[in-house]
Motif scaffolding. Structure first.
Motif, PDB file in Angstrom:
ATOM      1  N   THR A   1     -47.277  31.594  29.580  1.00 15.58           N
ATOM      2  CA  THR A   1     -45.866  31.304  29.836  1.00 15.58           C
ATOM      3  C   THR A   1     -45.789  30.020  30.653  1.00 15.58           C
ATOM      4  O   THR A   1     -46.579  29.820  31.573  1.00 15.58           O
TER       5      THR A   1
ATOM      6  N   GLU B   1     -47.717  28.631  33.855  1.00 14.24           N
ATOM      7  CA  GLU B   1     -47.098  29.417  34.928  1.00 14.24           C
ATOM      8  C   GLU B   1     -47.809  30.756  35.070  1.00 14.24           C
ATOM      9  O   GLU B   1     -48.060  31.234  36.175  1.00 14.24           O
ATOM     10  N   SER B   2     -48.117  31.372  33.934  1.00 12.59           N
ATOM     11  CA  SER B   2     -48.879  32.617  33.935  1.00 12.59           C
ATOM     12  C   SER B   2     -49.714  32.669  32.660  1.00 12.59           C
ATOM     13  O   SER B   2     -49.465  31.929  31.706  1.00 12.59           O
TER      14      SER B   2
ATOM     15  N   SER C   1     -53.397  32.280  30.575  1.00 13.12           N
ATOM     16  CA  SER C   1     -54.501  31.325  30.642  1.00 13.12           C
ATOM     17  C   SER C   1     -54.707  30.633  29.302  1.00 13.12           C
ATOM     18  O   SER C   1     -54.420  31.194  28.244  1.00 13.12           O
TER      19      SER C   1
END
Length: 575
Positions: A338, A386-387, A389
């Motif tokens: 994300t 943002e989150s 990988s």
């Protein structure tokens, strides 16, 4: 500005020599009026020609020594200040290169250019001035006052009255000028931005007949800068008349009261002449300090802007130690990724998961604003997720150095960017050590050989700034050749075939398929014809995956993909 002085460290010896030489120069200037006083009071009054000749020769040697010291100090100070500017430009440029794309957007390209050129020039000029003034001006003032007091203490009261008045005038004027100098640099940024946009967008401007509008926009920015510059000059130019008024007033006062003291027998003519020279030296030193105070506020504003860049920490940093990868080379894995741009309410891409393998072609397709380019910009780590990988060969890209990561990738951007130089140099930009054969082979695969061979000097033909002397499709093919020549593990094509005709694109894709069998290929495209033969097609819709599969499966199962295909292909082509 004091924070920047640490970059003067390589010139410590030169600066020390400058201070010593200026000390010698100041001593010579302070001693000459006393010798002249002796010539008048002893040699001329007593008619001692031999004494006049003897002291005159001494004065010549002292003046010559002071002149040599001045020339040497000027050379060393100029060399130190220029070297300081060079170091500062290198530091700023190197630091700017470490910025992420977000860092560039935060300050702006026009402002970064102004800070690297104009602002550093302002600091460099003031540094040279300060190296000259920081020793000589205070010493001339202090030494002049001491020597003047030694000639006549009572007459020196005039100096003690004038110096505070001058200091107050300098302080008030400099205080008013500093905010305007800060505004001046900001408005210079704006002018540079308008000029840069007008020059780079000249084709669009002419196509839409917006030349007059751009002229108005430039004149507005130019007038705004000019108005601020005039306001600054109105304040700063008042300093010189004030200084000269006080200087002339002081000279009149010295002559007036000095003549009274000579008439009373309290002072000799030679001492008055020496006293006037000391007053002149003091006043001119104060004038030089006032000039420095005119330049220092602007340099201080520039130094703040330079420090702002140097103090910006790169938001994308290399890890302490890089993790090596093992096994198959070129595997790209997105897991629950994300990402949102700073300040954005909603993510651009959301919960993206897929894996690509060497020898496969993975295509990414979707509507405008679906997040295609953002998605692949996460692979070379132009932005950090943002989150989730992004992994290459099982290693998170954040655990690899940027140099190591990007050495694995051949990135072809959406907008083909070329540099001033030859065609061969632009291709060799992907691999500096590439041989002529490798350059030609890369151009052949990229379908660029045909048009390069028709150019006047072939591979040695010059590419103008920004590649304005070749077409968009030619620029794209050179850009593709630049990536091919480095033979990376992963190829990322960000809508890099958009300017090519269908025949050239088909030939290019066929050549690529044969040449890079063991590499991972990721293609972002708008055209269905570009992705139809891909091993895996990822369909994005509003930042989310709407479907993954081959062309045939997606036609049956993915509504978004079918809508895209129907909008581009006829019923016969679909069948």
């Amino acid at each position: 500005m004091l924070k920047l002085t640490r970059y003067l460290k390589p010139y410590t010896l030169s600066i020390t020599a400058v201070f010593i030489l200026l000390f010698i120069q100041s001593l010579s200037q302070l001693y000459l009026p006393t010798l002249m006083s002796d010539i008048v009071d002893i040699g001329i009054v007593q008619g001692d020609t031999r004494y006049i000749f003897k002291v005159g020769v001494v004065m010549l040697f002292i003046a010559a020594g002071g002149t040599v010291a001045t020339i040497a100090a000027s050379y060393l100070s100029a060399k130190s200040a220029t070297g300081f500017g060079k170091i500062l430009r290198n530091k700023v440029f190197t630091h700017i290169e470490s910025f992420s794309l977000q860092g560039f957007n935060k300050i702006g390209t026009a402002s970064l250019i102004t800070r690297t050129t104009n602002d550093i020039t302002q600091v460099q000029q003031v540094t040279m001035l300060m190296l000259r003034m920081v020793i000589s001006a205070p010493m001339m003032i202090i030494g002049g006052v001491i020597m003047a007091v030694s000639k006549d203490a009572q007459l020196s009261i005039i100096i003690l009255v004038v110096i505070p008045l001058l200091s107050v005038a300098i302080f008030v004027i400099a205080r008013k000028g500093l905010p305007l100098f800060k505004a001046l640099q900001v408005k210079l940024d704006k002018l540079n931005r308008v000029l840069r946009e007008s020059l780079t967008g000249i084709r669009v401007i002419r196509a839409f007949n917006r030349s007059e509008y751009e002229s108005v926009r430039f004149n507005r920015a130019n007038g705004d800068l000019t108005g601020t510059a005039i306001n600054v000059n109105h304040i700063m130019v008042s300093m010189m008349p004030v200084m000269m008024f006080l200087f002339n007033l002081t000279t009149i006062a010295v002559v007036w009261f000095g003549s009274i003291r000579i008439n009373n027998g309290s002072m000799q003519v030679g001492d008055l002449m020496a006293f006037i020279q000391y007053v002149t030296q003091i006043m001119f030193s104060l004038i030089m300090i006032s000039v420095m105070f005119v330049m220092v506020p602007r340099a201080s504003a520039s130094a703040l802007r330079i420090n702002e860049i140097l103090n910006m920490e790169a938001d994308i940093k290399d890890p302490q130690c890089s993790q090596g990868s093992e096994g198959k080379r070129g595997v790209v894995q997105f897991k629950d990724v994300t990402f949102r741009y700073p300040g954005a309410e909603e993510p651009v891409v959301n919960d993206i998961t897929f894996t690509t393998f060497p020898g496969e072609v993975t295509a990414v397709i979707g509507g405008t604003g679906s997040g295609k380019s953002t998605l692949i910009n996460l692979i070379p780590r132009f932005f950090d997720v943002e989150s989730g990988s992004v992994k290459i060969d099982g290693v998170d890209v954040r655990d690899m150095t940027q140099k190591e990561l990007r050495a694995k990738i051949g990135f072809i951007p959406q907008e083909a960017v070329l540099f001033t130089g030859t065609t061969a140099e632009n291709i060799r930009y992907g691999k500096e050590t590439a041989t002529d054969e490798e350059v030609k082979r890369a151009a052949e695969i990229a379908q660029a050989t045909e048009f390069i061979s028709t150019m006047k000097d072939g591979f040695q033909s010059l590419i103008a700034q920004g590649g304005i002397n070749i077409s968009g499709g030619q620029k794209q093919r050179i850009s593709i050749a630049r990536a091919l020549v480095r033979k990376p593990e992963i190829y990322v094509f960000d809508d890099s075939f958009s300017a090519l005709d269908l025949k050239t694109e088909a030939n290019l894709r066929a050549a690529l398929k044969k040449e890079i069998l063991n590499s991972t290929i990721i293609i972002v495209a708008q055209r269905v014809s570009t992705v139809v033969d891909a091993d895996r097609i990822i369909v994005l819709d509003q930042g989310r995956i709407a479907g993954i599969g081959c062309h045939k499966d997606l036609l049956e199962k993915c509504k978004v993909y079918r809508e895209i295909v129907v909008s581009q292909l006829s019923e016969e082509e679909l069948a």
